[in-house]
Scaffold this active site. Sequence first.
Site, PDB file in Angstrom:
ATOM      1  N   ARG A 128      32.753  20.336 -14.363  1.00 17.09           N
ATOM      2  CA  ARG A 128      32.913  18.480 -15.105  1.00 17.09           C
ATOM      3  C   ARG A 128      32.357  17.655 -14.644  1.00 17.09           C
ATOM      4  NH1 ARG A 128      38.455  19.678 -13.208  1.00 17.09           N
ATOM      5  NH2 ARG A 128      39.441  20.299 -15.426  1.00 17.09           N
ATOM      6  N   LYS A 150      22.734   9.893 -24.714  1.00 12.29           N
ATOM      7  CA  LYS A 150      23.467  11.000 -25.375  1.00 12.29           C
ATOM      8  C   LYS A 150      23.106  12.260 -25.140  1.00 12.29           C
ATOM      9  CE  LYS A 150      23.994   8.127 -29.912  1.00 12.29           C
ATOM     10  NZ  LYS A 150      23.624   8.274 -31.141  1.00 12.29           N
ATOM     11  N   GLU A 192       9.781   7.287 -33.579  1.00 16.00           N
ATOM     12  CA  GLU A 192      11.154   6.710 -33.177  1.00 16.00           C
ATOM     13  C   GLU A 192      10.809   5.889 -32.584  1.00 16.00           C
ATOM     14  OE1 GLU A 192      14.031   8.366 -33.921  1.00 16.00           O
ATOM     15  OE2 GLU A 192      14.249  10.210 -33.327  1.00 16.00           O
ATOM     16  N   LYS A 234      14.942   0.503 -26.096  1.00 16.39           N
ATOM     17  CA  LYS A 234      15.863   1.202 -26.100  1.00 16.39           C
ATOM     18  C   LYS A 234      16.693   0.726 -24.763  1.00 16.39           C
ATOM     19  CE  LYS A 234      18.004   4.799 -26.763  1.00 16.39           C
ATOM     20  NZ  LYS A 234      17.940   6.690 -27.236  1.00 16.39           N
ATOM     21  N   GLU A 244      27.527   2.823 -28.503  1.00 19.00           N
ATOM     22  CA  GLU A 244      27.633   2.809 -30.177  1.00 19.00           C
ATOM     23  C   GLU A 244      28.635   2.551 -30.787  1.00 19.00           C
ATOM     24  OE1 GLU A 244      24.761   5.855 -31.391  1.00 19.00           O
ATOM     25  OE2 GLU A 244      26.295   6.007 -32.829  1.00 19.00           O
ATOM     26  N   ARG A 248      23.952  -0.741 -30.897  1.00 18.07           N
ATOM     27  CA  ARG A 248      23.546   0.185 -31.170  1.00 18.07           C
ATOM     28  C   ARG A 248      23.096   1.545 -32.205  1.00 18.07           C
ATOM     29  NH1 ARG A 248      24.548   4.591 -25.493  1.00 18.07           N
ATOM     30  NH2 ARG A 248      22.325   6.363 -26.142  1.00 18.07           N
ATOM     31  N   ASN A 252      20.425   4.122 -35.489  1.00 13.51           N
ATOM     32  CA  ASN A 252      20.448   5.098 -36.370  1.00 13.51           C
ATOM     33  C   ASN A 252      19.074   5.078 -37.320  1.00 13.51           C
ATOM     34  OD1 ASN A 252      21.257   6.552 -34.475  1.00 13.51           O
ATOM     35  ND2 ASN A 252      23.873   5.371 -34.715  1.00 13.51           N
ATOM     36  N   HIS A 255      18.243   7.706 -40.013  1.00 14.48           N
ATOM     37  CA  HIS A 255      18.897   9.480 -39.191  1.00 14.48           C
ATOM     38  C   HIS A 255      19.906   9.774 -39.969  1.00 14.48           C
ATOM     39  CE1 HIS A 255      15.935   8.683 -35.557  1.00 14.48           C
ATOM     40  NE2 HIS A 255      16.746   9.580 -35.102  1.00 14.48           N
ATOM     41  N   HIS A 259      18.359  13.922 -39.796  1.00 18.58           N
ATOM     42  CA  HIS A 259      19.888  14.415 -39.883  1.00 18.58           C
ATOM     43  C   HIS A 259      19.918  15.563 -41.120  1.00 18.58           C
ATOM     44  CE1 HIS A 259      21.460  12.737 -35.784  1.00 18.58           C
ATOM     45  NE2 HIS A 259      19.849  13.246 -36.530  1.00 18.58           N
ATOM     46  N   HIS A 272      11.680  16.939 -35.479  1.00 20.85           N
ATOM     47  CA  HIS A 272      12.782  15.584 -35.466  1.00 20.85           C
ATOM     48  C   HIS A 272      12.079  14.356 -36.050  1.00 20.85           C
ATOM     49  CE1 HIS A 272      15.894  13.792 -35.321  1.00 20.85           C
ATOM     50  NE2 HIS A 272      15.944  12.701 -33.587  1.00 20.85           N
TER      51      HIS A 272
HETATM   52  N1  NAD Z   1      19.827  11.395 -26.944  1.00 22.55           N
HETATM   53  C1  NAD Z   1      19.129  11.498 -27.937  1.00 22.55           C
HETATM   54  O1  NAD Z   1      19.397  10.311 -27.577  1.00 22.55           O
HETATM   55  C2  NAD Z   1      17.722  11.552 -29.011  1.00 22.55           C
HETATM   56  C3  NAD Z   1      16.747  10.993 -29.184  1.00 22.55           C
HETATM   57  C4  NAD Z   1      16.136  11.246 -30.178  1.00 22.55           C
HETATM   58  C5  NAD Z   1      16.199  12.714 -30.867  1.00 22.55           C
HETATM   59  N2  NAD Z   1      17.179  13.440 -29.572  1.00 22.55           N
HETATM   60  C6  NAD Z   1      16.857  15.334 -30.068  1.00 22.55           C
HETATM   61  O2  NAD Z   1      15.363  15.494 -29.888  1.00 22.55           O
HETATM   62  C7  NAD Z   1      14.731  15.865 -30.081  1.00 22.55           C
HETATM   63  C8  NAD Z   1      14.097  16.732 -29.959  1.00 22.55           C
HETATM   64  O3  NAD Z   1      13.105  16.539 -29.377  1.00 22.55           O
HETATM   65  P1  NAD Z   1      11.627  16.780 -28.536  1.00 22.55           P
HETATM   66  O4  NAD Z   1      10.867  15.718 -30.179  1.00 22.55           O
HETATM   67  O5  NAD Z   1      10.646  16.394 -27.575  1.00 22.55           O
HETATM   68  O6  NAD Z   1      10.800  18.451 -29.497  1.00 22.55           O
HETATM   69  P2  NAD Z   1      11.071  19.113 -28.588  1.00 22.55           P
HETATM   70  O7  NAD Z   1      12.124  19.192 -26.843  1.00 22.55           O
HETATM   71  O8  NAD Z   1      12.102  20.315 -29.332  1.00 22.55           O
HETATM   72  O9  NAD Z   1      10.220  19.974 -28.654  1.00 22.55           O
HETATM   73  C9  NAD Z   1       8.672  19.925 -28.929  1.00 22.55           C
HETATM   74  C10 NAD Z   1       7.993  20.780 -28.636  1.00 22.55           C
HETATM   75  O10 NAD Z   1       6.601  20.974 -27.159  1.00 22.55           O
HETATM   76  C11 NAD Z   1       6.403  21.087 -26.111  1.00 22.55           C
HETATM   77  N3  NAD Z   1       6.096  20.626 -25.123  1.00 22.55           N
HETATM   78  C12 NAD Z   1       6.975  19.844 -24.430  1.00 22.55           C
HETATM   79  N4  NAD Z   1       6.287  18.519 -23.541  1.00 22.55           N
HETATM   80  C13 NAD Z   1       5.589  19.794 -24.017  1.00 22.55           C
HETATM   81  C14 NAD Z   1       3.621  18.962 -22.940  1.00 22.55           C
HETATM   82  N5  NAD Z   1       3.529  18.219 -22.296  1.00 22.55           N
HETATM   83  N6  NAD Z   1       2.664  19.809 -23.955  1.00 22.55           N
HETATM   84  C15 NAD Z   1       2.359  20.599 -24.512  1.00 22.55           C
HETATM   85  N7  NAD Z   1       3.926  21.066 -25.722  1.00 22.55           N
HETATM   86  C16 NAD Z   1       4.460  20.635 -24.905  1.00 22.55           C
HETATM   87  C17 NAD Z   1       7.937  22.184 -26.120  1.00 22.55           C
HETATM   88  O11 NAD Z   1       7.102  23.274 -25.914  1.00 22.55           O
HETATM   89  C18 NAD Z   1       8.089  22.406 -27.266  1.00 22.55           C
HETATM   90  O12 NAD Z   1       7.254  23.503 -28.437  1.00 22.55           O
HETATM   91  C19 NAD Z   1      15.585  16.306 -31.296  1.00 22.55           C
HETATM   92  O13 NAD Z   1      16.638  17.415 -31.293  1.00 22.55           O
HETATM   93  C20 NAD Z   1      16.360  15.570 -31.624  1.00 22.55           C
HETATM   94  O14 NAD Z   1      17.889  15.060 -31.996  1.00 22.55           O
HETATM   95  C21 NAD Z   1      17.854  13.092 -28.948  1.00 22.55           C
HETATM   96 ZN    ZN Z   2      15.739  10.208 -33.227  1.00 23.85          ZN
END
Ligand code: NAD
Ligand code: ZN
Length: 384
Positions: A128, A150, A192, A234, A244, A248, A252, A255, A259, A272
């Site tokens: 939990r 999130k 972003e 942010k 949200e 907030r 989006n 998005h 998505h 993304h």
């Molecule tokens: N929670 C939230 O508020 C929020 C906001 C925006 C996006 N997201 C989510 O985030 C995800 C995308 O995240 P992302 O763009 O970070 O991609 P990711 O986490 O999928 O990573 C992308 C690639 O980068 C590589 N990588 C990571 N750090 C590295 C480094 N320092 N050097 C070299 N390679 C590295 C990883 O191995 C991977 O192959 C999506 O699922 C999206 O929905 C969430």
């Molecule tokens: Zn995003």
Amino acid sequence: MESPPKPRRLVVEHATGSYPVLVGEGALAAAQDDSVVRQLLQDRAAFVVSSREIFALHGERLDSLLGPTASRQRLEVADGEAAKCSAELVRLWEAMLAGGGKRDSVVVAFGGGSIGDLAGFAAGTFLRGVDLLQVPTTLLAQVDSSVGGKTGIDLPAAKNSVGAFVQPGAVVADTSLLETLPPAELRSGFVETVKMAALLDGELFARIEREAEAGGALLAETFPWLVAGSVEMKAAVVQADPFERGPRKLLNFGHTFAHALETATGYEALRHGEAVAYGLLFALELAAELRDAGETPSLLADDLAPRLTALLTGLDLPPLPELAVGDVLAAMRRDKKARQAGLTWVLPERLGRGVLVEGVAWERVDRLAERFLGLRGLAGNARI
Ligand SMILES: NC(=O)c1ccc[n+]([C@@H]2O[C@H](COP(=O)([O-])OP(=O)(O)OC[C@H]3O[C@@H](n4cnc5c(N)ncnc54)[C@H](O)[C@@H]3O)[C@@H](O)[C@H]2O)c1
Ligand SMILES: [Zn+2]
């Protein structure tokens, strides 16, 4: 040579407390002396969640930070978006239980947004809820996903469709980790920031434009101010509206369509941020149409549209992959934010100002999406 500016310490307030975000080159070292980070780790069992790729690149960088822990275990999950699935979540829960996880254990999410979302959700649900330290390693995770709480996973038919708000105990965003990030991943995170600045911070947007014109927007020197500026934007928004319910939602921007593109292409064809770039371009077209039809005359009242378009098209986005328009339309109808009457769209009024526009008819969205994707198809980018 000028020495880099010292890491900054921002604080994000939320309903039940607050957490520090250490940002900049050297944030990992600064975190060792940070009382909140130390308390989070002191004498705890730490579960460090990352992928084999990221452990190999930067695993050692974490070791000094984890000094005060009583024990630490590395838990390896799939790399990239593939981490965000129910099978990986169950594996994490079971590995933490088998590894002696207790209520006072701490999960360290060490990776991009995918690992942050998965590990954050695991931390919020295991027994939990145990504490969470976010150590983002991608630009996207540093500017956006590690802050705000999130978390969640994808279902095959809908992205981010299962999740929870799980606030981290601290975020350590060391921009020197970004030096190994491939240009395409940098670009994805950059989108972003551009998205936030377009609706929230005209000054930052203009600074980004100047850097982009000078050809330097993605150089290492820009990371500290780009990341700190984004976290400030942010943080201000999530503090004002943690769950949200109002402002907030502006985050989006772009998005809904993004998505849908990601879902329709099985989460693999586009990063993304790349999908968000297309989503922003689509939102601009929708805004222009609603304004010109006289439905929402306040939209696009200044020159934001051409400026944002120039920034995004200057990024050399990958072409859209093959996709069926029908899949994109169906995915939009399954969007979390969809209601019976239609979707609420985040659309720009002018630089630094966005609005939520409700009740946009599905027929209009469908027609525009068909045109948007069709035009790109004709340009040789997608077969519809
Ligand atoms: N929670 C939230 O508020 C929020 C906001 C925006 C996006 N997201 C989510 O985030 C995800 C995308 O995240 P992302 O763009 O970070 O991609 P990711 O986490 O999928 O990573 C992308 C690639 O980068 C590589 N990588 C990571 N750090 C590295 C480094 N320092 N050097 C070299 N390679 C590295 C990883 O191995 C991977 O192959 C999506 O699922 C999206 O929905 C969430
Ligand atoms: Zn995003």
